[in-house]
Design a protein around this motif. Structure first.
Motif, PDB file in Angstrom:
ATOM      1  N   UNK B   3       0.720  -1.220   0.018  1.00 15.20           N
ATOM      2  CA  UNK B   3       0.062  -0.128  -0.071  1.00 15.20           C
ATOM      3  C   UNK B   3       0.775   1.252   0.053  1.00 15.20           C
ATOM      4  N   UNK B   4       0.902   2.054  -0.934  1.00 14.92           N
ATOM      5  CA  UNK B   4       1.459   3.433  -1.198  1.00 14.92           C
ATOM      6  C   UNK B   4       0.630   4.280  -1.020  1.00 14.92           C
ATOM      7  N   UNK B   5       1.047   5.018  -0.039  1.00 18.77           N
ATOM      8  CA  UNK B   5       0.457   6.524   0.285  1.00 18.77           C
ATOM      9  C   UNK B   5       1.094   7.632  -0.210  1.00 18.77           C
ATOM     10  N   UNK B  75       5.557  15.787  -4.105  1.00 12.79           N
ATOM     11  CA  UNK B  75       5.029  14.691  -3.304  1.00 12.79           C
ATOM     12  C   UNK B  75       5.984  14.131  -2.600  1.00 12.79           C
ATOM     13  N   UNK B  76       5.108  13.185  -1.571  1.00 15.16           N
ATOM     14  CA  UNK B  76       5.843  12.155  -0.650  1.00 15.16           C
ATOM     15  C   UNK B  76       5.178  11.214  -0.495  1.00 15.16           C
ATOM     16  N   UNK B  77       6.162   9.810  -0.472  1.00  9.21           N
ATOM     17  CA  UNK B  77       5.566   8.598  -0.542  1.00  9.21           C
ATOM     18  C   UNK B  77       5.661   7.755   1.217  1.00  9.21           C
ATOM     19  N   UNK B  78       4.709   7.102   1.312  1.00  8.76           N
ATOM     20  CA  UNK B  78       4.894   6.149   2.438  1.00  8.76           C
ATOM     21  C   UNK B  78       4.601   4.792   1.812  1.00  8.76           C
ATOM     22  N   UNK B  79       5.157   3.904   2.052  1.00  8.74           N
ATOM     23  CA  UNK B  79       5.164   2.443   1.549  1.00  8.74           C
ATOM     24  C   UNK B  79       4.811   1.640   2.800  1.00  8.74           C
ATOM     25  N   UNK B  80       3.606   0.629   2.867  1.00 17.61           N
ATOM     26  CA  UNK B  80       3.460  -0.128   3.748  1.00 17.61           C
ATOM     27  C   UNK B  80       3.215  -1.561   3.114  1.00 17.61           C
ATOM     28  N   UNK B  81       3.526  -2.376   4.035  1.00 20.42           N
ATOM     29  CA  UNK B  81       3.269  -3.844   3.342  1.00 20.42           C
ATOM     30  C   UNK B  81       1.689  -4.188   3.525  1.00 20.42           C
TER      31      UNK B  81
END
Lengths: 84, 84
Positions: B3-5, B75-81
């Motif tokens: 899941x990429x925010x 832009x800024x990204x957060x990656x979660x499994x």
């Protein structure tokens, strides 16, 4: 002064046609591995408030009254102290 | 699956008329302590990718090519499994 970050997202189960459109556009650019795109809104408020807790409470009230539509949207808040 | 925010915000110095409008609406609701409102976009992407790093790189490319306008937006990204 406080910086309040407000994230507004559609509730689970609410159709997101904008997200579907973005997914289609990514697919047209050859990104075939995107299963779903959900869109939301992001706002940063600079608030004068006596404490972080007061800033959060006031921002939550703003979110319920104006920034989000509680029928179809959820909101999440993050409060940070900001340089005055 | 990841899941990429994706958070897209206007660069500093770019006028944000939507934020100005929201600030005016909050003031009309008697919230007089809001100094500034800046608006942005928020997206959640569900991506199939071999690793979190690969998901982040691919999402960054999508952000540059489609999701954000690099001339006026950051832009800024957060990656979660995510559960598959």
């Amino acid at each position: 002064m406080y910086l309040v970050k407000v994230y507004v997202t559609l509730k689970k189960g609410i159709l997101d046609p904008q997200g579907v459109t973005i997914r289609g556009a990514l697919e047209a650019l050859d990104y075939k591995n995107v299963r779903e795109v959900r869109t939301g809104k992001y706002m940063e408020l600079e608030l004068d408030a006596p404490t972080a807790e007061a800033a959060r409470e006031e921002a939550a009230e703003m979110a319920r009254r104006l920034l989000a539509n509680p029928v179809i949207e959820d909101y999440r808040l993050e409060v940070e102290e900001a340089r005055a």
